[in-house]
Write a protein that holds these residues in place. Structure first.
Motif, mmCIF file in Angstrom:
data_model
loop_
_atom_site.group_PDB
_atom_site.id
_atom_site.type_symbol
_atom_site.label_atom_id
_atom_site.label_comp_id
_atom_site.label_asym_id
_atom_site.label_seq_id
_atom_site.Cartn_x
_atom_site.Cartn_y
_atom_site.Cartn_z
ATOM 1 N N MET A 31 0.827 -1.210 0.000
ATOM 2 C CA MET A 31 0.000 0.000 0.000
ATOM 3 C C MET A 31 0.860 1.258 0.000
ATOM 4 O O MET A 31 0.508 2.246 -0.665
ATOM 5 C CB MET A 31 -0.977 -0.017 1.185
ATOM 6 N N TYR B 47 0.300 3.811 -2.997
ATOM 7 C CA TYR B 47 -0.120 5.196 -2.783
ATOM 8 C C TYR B 47 0.936 6.190 -3.253
ATOM 9 O O TYR B 47 0.591 7.299 -3.672
ATOM 10 C CB TYR B 47 -0.463 5.443 -1.314
ATOM 11 N N ALA C 93 -5.735 6.737 -2.598
ATOM 12 C CA ALA C 93 -5.914 6.710 -1.141
ATOM 13 C C ALA C 93 -7.312 7.190 -0.758
ATOM 14 O O ALA C 93 -7.976 6.580 0.095
ATOM 15 C CB ALA C 93 -4.844 7.556 -0.457
ATOM 16 N N GLU D 285 -10.311 5.129 1.152
ATOM 17 C CA GLU D 285 -10.961 5.694 2.337
ATOM 18 C C GLU D 285 -12.475 5.741 2.145
ATOM 19 O O GLU D 285 -13.244 5.348 3.027
ATOM 20 C CB GLU D 285 -10.424 7.108 2.583
ATOM 21 N N THR E 292 -10.741 1.294 6.296
ATOM 22 C CA THR E 292 -9.819 1.353 5.164
ATOM 23 C C THR E 292 -8.792 0.238 5.207
ATOM 24 O O THR E 292 -8.524 -0.415 4.193
ATOM 25 C CB THR E 292 -9.123 2.727 5.107
ATOM 26 N N GLU F 258 -8.008 -2.528 2.370
ATOM 27 C CA GLU F 258 -6.663 -2.702 1.811
ATOM 28 C C GLU F 258 -6.226 -4.162 1.918
ATOM 29 O O GLU F 258 -5.719 -4.738 0.945
ATOM 30 C CB GLU F 258 -5.665 -1.799 2.536
#
Length: 149
Positions: free
Chosen positions: A30, A34, A41, A45, A52, A56
């Motif tokens: 992640m 990101y 991101a 969210e 979150t 993920e």
């Protein structure tokens, strides 16, 4: 040329090494993802609905499933992605590039733990990347022309 059993053994060795070296690969993937796709991101969210990290983790599990089985059950993975990519695009407004980017980040993190002299393992990861890349290329035909981001 390696047979399927050899490839699967090398894949398993890579996955084991990555788990031993990194533990849970999710935060590593992640972070890389990101960094490459900062806009993703906010999407995680939004779709995570306050959870979150759980989303993920679920998405990384899905990526790992594709990586682990694309050599052994390529048709299954192709069907999975051909159904999932349009759903993510049309329903969740997740661009194809973000989707493929998460798979690529997962490959990069795991393959990044493979020693430089482990030629066979590196070849297996390149084959996995090529196979999945070809499936994503095919998925582009399922989406509008402006879908790739």
């Amino acid at each position: 040329m390696m047979d399927r059993a050899e490839k699967l053994a090398l894949l398993e060795a890579s996955l084991t090494r990555a788990a031993e070296a990194l533990g849970d690969v999710t935060p590593h993937v992640m972070n890389l993802y990101y960094a490459r796709y900062p806009g993703a991101a906010a999407s995680f969210e939004h779709h995570g609905l306050g959870k979150t990290a759980a989303l993920e983790g679920e998405m990384i599990e899905n990526c790992l499933y594709c990586l682990m089985y694309c050599l052994e059950r390529p048709t299954e993975i192709e069907i999975l992605l051909e159904n999932s990519v349009p759903h993510h695009h049309f329903t969740l407004e997740v661009p194809l590039g973000w989707y493929q980017g998460l798979v690529d980040a997962t490959i990069d993190v795991i393959a990044g733990t493979v020693p430089a002299d482990a030629t066979g393992e590196r070849q297996v990861w390149e084959e996995i990347r090529e196979r999945l890349g070809a499936i994503f290329t095919g998925c582009r035909d399922l989406l509008p022309e402006d879908a790739v981001a």
